[in-house]
Design an enzyme around this catalytic site. Structure first.
Site, PDB file in Angstrom:
ATOM      1  N   HIS A  13       3.315   0.651  -1.226  1.00 13.20           N
ATOM      2  CA  HIS A  13       2.738  -0.194  -0.184  1.00 13.20           C
ATOM      3  C   HIS A  13       3.690  -1.279   0.310  1.00 13.20           C
ATOM      4  O   HIS A  13       3.299  -2.104   1.144  1.00 13.20           O
ATOM      5  CB  HIS A  13       1.453  -0.845  -0.700  1.00 13.20           C
ATOM      6  CG  HIS A  13       0.379   0.139  -1.026  1.00 13.20           C
ATOM      7  ND1 HIS A  13      -0.458   0.678  -0.082  1.00 13.20           N
ATOM      8  CD2 HIS A  13       0.016   0.699  -2.204  1.00 13.20           C
ATOM      9  CE1 HIS A  13      -1.303   1.523  -0.660  1.00 13.20           C
ATOM     10  NE2 HIS A  13      -1.024   1.549  -1.951  1.00 13.20           N
ATOM     11  N   SER A  33      -2.455  -2.051  -4.832  1.00 13.11           N
ATOM     12  CA  SER A  33      -3.157  -1.385  -3.736  1.00 13.11           C
ATOM     13  C   SER A  33      -4.521  -1.960  -3.410  1.00 13.11           C
ATOM     14  O   SER A  33      -5.017  -1.763  -2.300  1.00 13.11           O
ATOM     15  CB  SER A  33      -3.303   0.107  -4.049  1.00 13.11           C
ATOM     16  OG  SER A  33      -4.030   0.318  -5.241  1.00 13.11           O
ATOM     17  N   LYS A  60       2.577   6.295   3.989  1.00 15.90           N
ATOM     18  CA  LYS A  60       2.060   4.970   4.334  1.00 15.90           C
ATOM     19  C   LYS A  60       2.893   4.410   5.489  1.00 15.90           C
ATOM     20  O   LYS A  60       2.655   4.759   6.629  1.00 15.90           O
ATOM     21  CB  LYS A  60       2.028   4.103   3.091  1.00 15.90           C
ATOM     22  CG  LYS A  60       1.059   4.690   2.049  1.00 15.90           C
ATOM     23  CD  LYS A  60       0.994   3.920   0.773  1.00 15.90           C
ATOM     24  CE  LYS A  60      -0.059   4.508  -0.162  1.00 15.90           C
ATOM     25  NZ  LYS A  60       0.251   5.881  -0.635  1.00 15.90           N
TER      26      LYS A  60
END
Length: 402
Positions: free
Chosen positions: A210, A182, A242
């Site tokens: 992610h 991240s 996300k």
């Protein structure tokens, strides 16, 4: 609160202020888009995890409204009581299909998903092997699960192999890693980690918060980048806040894994289900993410454009192929000053400082969205060049190159 406890808290707060590590929430008025009103002023934001630009997509919002009309607001109960709606069931089926796995299970947050997995799979006699730069939720999950832990060097499959060979690590073994890290945006060497895990009879778990939805033509994430399936990565965790633009998380895997989580994962059993309307919205987002490949293509083009621009002003091109594009400045004060300078020009880019990242690696953490334009990326690069040149007169960059 006792005087002693309050005194300790005040001392910690004072130390955080003195070290330049003070944090505060900003107030956003309006939807999550690149152009925002934050703390009452217009800004161009490069800090969102809304990678595919779906958080404010009208089709996702419409699905949420339809879900509200059908189900109301709250789920009203845990999944195993009577809070598991048809919207939840349909979303789990869609997530299983999206990840190419037999089943998926919803959790309220990524923190709870990671805790649920490790608490279910690991006992105090078992060992978790994890990357030193894993997300805090994975580190905390291992601690709270009560198992033994071994941390291997970042993205170093050879060091993992050495630790898997160590005496005392012959019991149940789980290798745990982020798919995309991240803070640096780099990918874990999943093929090598999977090979090491197989060789030493360990399972591999990937937290692909992610990567899912972003990497690969179809959004299959970091596992898809390496051509890995469920035999290689038995446990896959993904978040919904996300690339999919909503909130929550899920775990995907075999029937056995999912049934075990349903029966034994305390963070699943003992919490209220996510609002059904949120599940309806996420289902729409998953379908859009699977269908609209142009979002990933545009995002990849923006990443390349930003990297070229940073090189042009004398900064290293980030090695990340993900939307997380760090500009490492080293000194905490310099990173904070650069973020403040960008904000003066109406650009919101956060400074990430220790302890979130290691000492001497403070950085600007730029994140890109499919809703950004090329002109907005160019504006970021040009403004960053001015801000850094103001801090270091005589530095080379765009201004000196013209």
């Amino acid at each position: 609160m006792s005087g002693r406890i309050e005194s300790r808290l005040l001392e910690r707060l004072d130390r955080a202020r003195a070290r330049g590590l003070w944090r505060r929430p900003r107030i956003l008025d309006g939807p999550q888009t690149p152009e925002q009103i934050v703390d009452g002023r217009p800004v161009l934001a490069f800090c969102s995890n809304d990678y595919l630009g779906l958080a404010a997509d009208p089709r996702v919002a419409a699905a949420a409204r339809e879900g509200l009309e059908r189900y109301g607001v709250g789920a009203g109960a845990a999944h195993l009581v009577n809070g598991h709606s048809r919207a939840h069931a349909e979303l789990e089926e869609a997530l299983a299909a999206f990840t190419g796995r037999p089943r998926a299970l919803l959790f309220s947050t990524g923190y709870m998903a990671n805790l649920g997995v490790l608490q279910t799979l690991m006992s105090r006699h078992d060992t978790v092997f994890e990357d030193r730069l894993n997300h805090a939720s994975l580190i905390d999950a291992a601690r709270l699960a009560g198992c033994r832990t071994r941390r291997y060097r970042h993205a170093d499959a050879a060091d993992l192999t050495r630790r898997l060979r160590e005496p005392g690590a012959e019991t149940g073994r789980l290798v745990v890693t982020d798919g995309v890290f991240s803070m640096d945006g780099d990918l874990a060497p999943l093929a090598e980690l999977a090979s090491a895990a197989r060789r030493y009879n360990a399972w591999l778990m990937v937290d692909d918060a992610h990567g899912l939805g972003v990497l690969g033509r179809d959004g299959g994430g970091s596992c898809a980048c390496f051509g890995l399936g469920m035999d290689d990565v038995p446990v896959l965790m993904g978040t919904l806040g996300k690339a999919f633009g909503t909130a929550g998380a899920f775990v995907a895997g075999s029937d056995t894994l999912i049934e075990a989580l349903i029966q034994f994962a305390r963070s699943y059993v003992y919490t209220t289900a996510m609002p059904p309307a949120l599940a309806s919205a996420t289902l729409a987002a998953v379908r859009i993410a699977a269908r609209e490949t142009w979002r990933r293509e545009h995002l990849a083009a923006l990443i390349a454009r930003l990297g070229a621009g940073l090189e042009h002003i004398g900064l290293p091109r980030p090695s990340s192929m993900s939307p997380i594009q760090p500009v490492v400045l080293g000194d905490t004060g310099r990173a904070s000053a650069a973020a403040a300078g960008l904000l003066e020009h109406g650009l919101l880019v956060p400074a990430i400082r220790p302890p979130t990242v290691p000492e001497a690696t403070a950085r600007l953490r730029i994140t890109l969205s499919a809703r950004h334009t090329e002109a907005q990326v160019d504006r970021l690069v040009e403004t960053l060049d001015r801000v850094l040149a103001r801090e270091s007169p005589g530095a080379t960059g765009l201004e000196s190159a013209r």
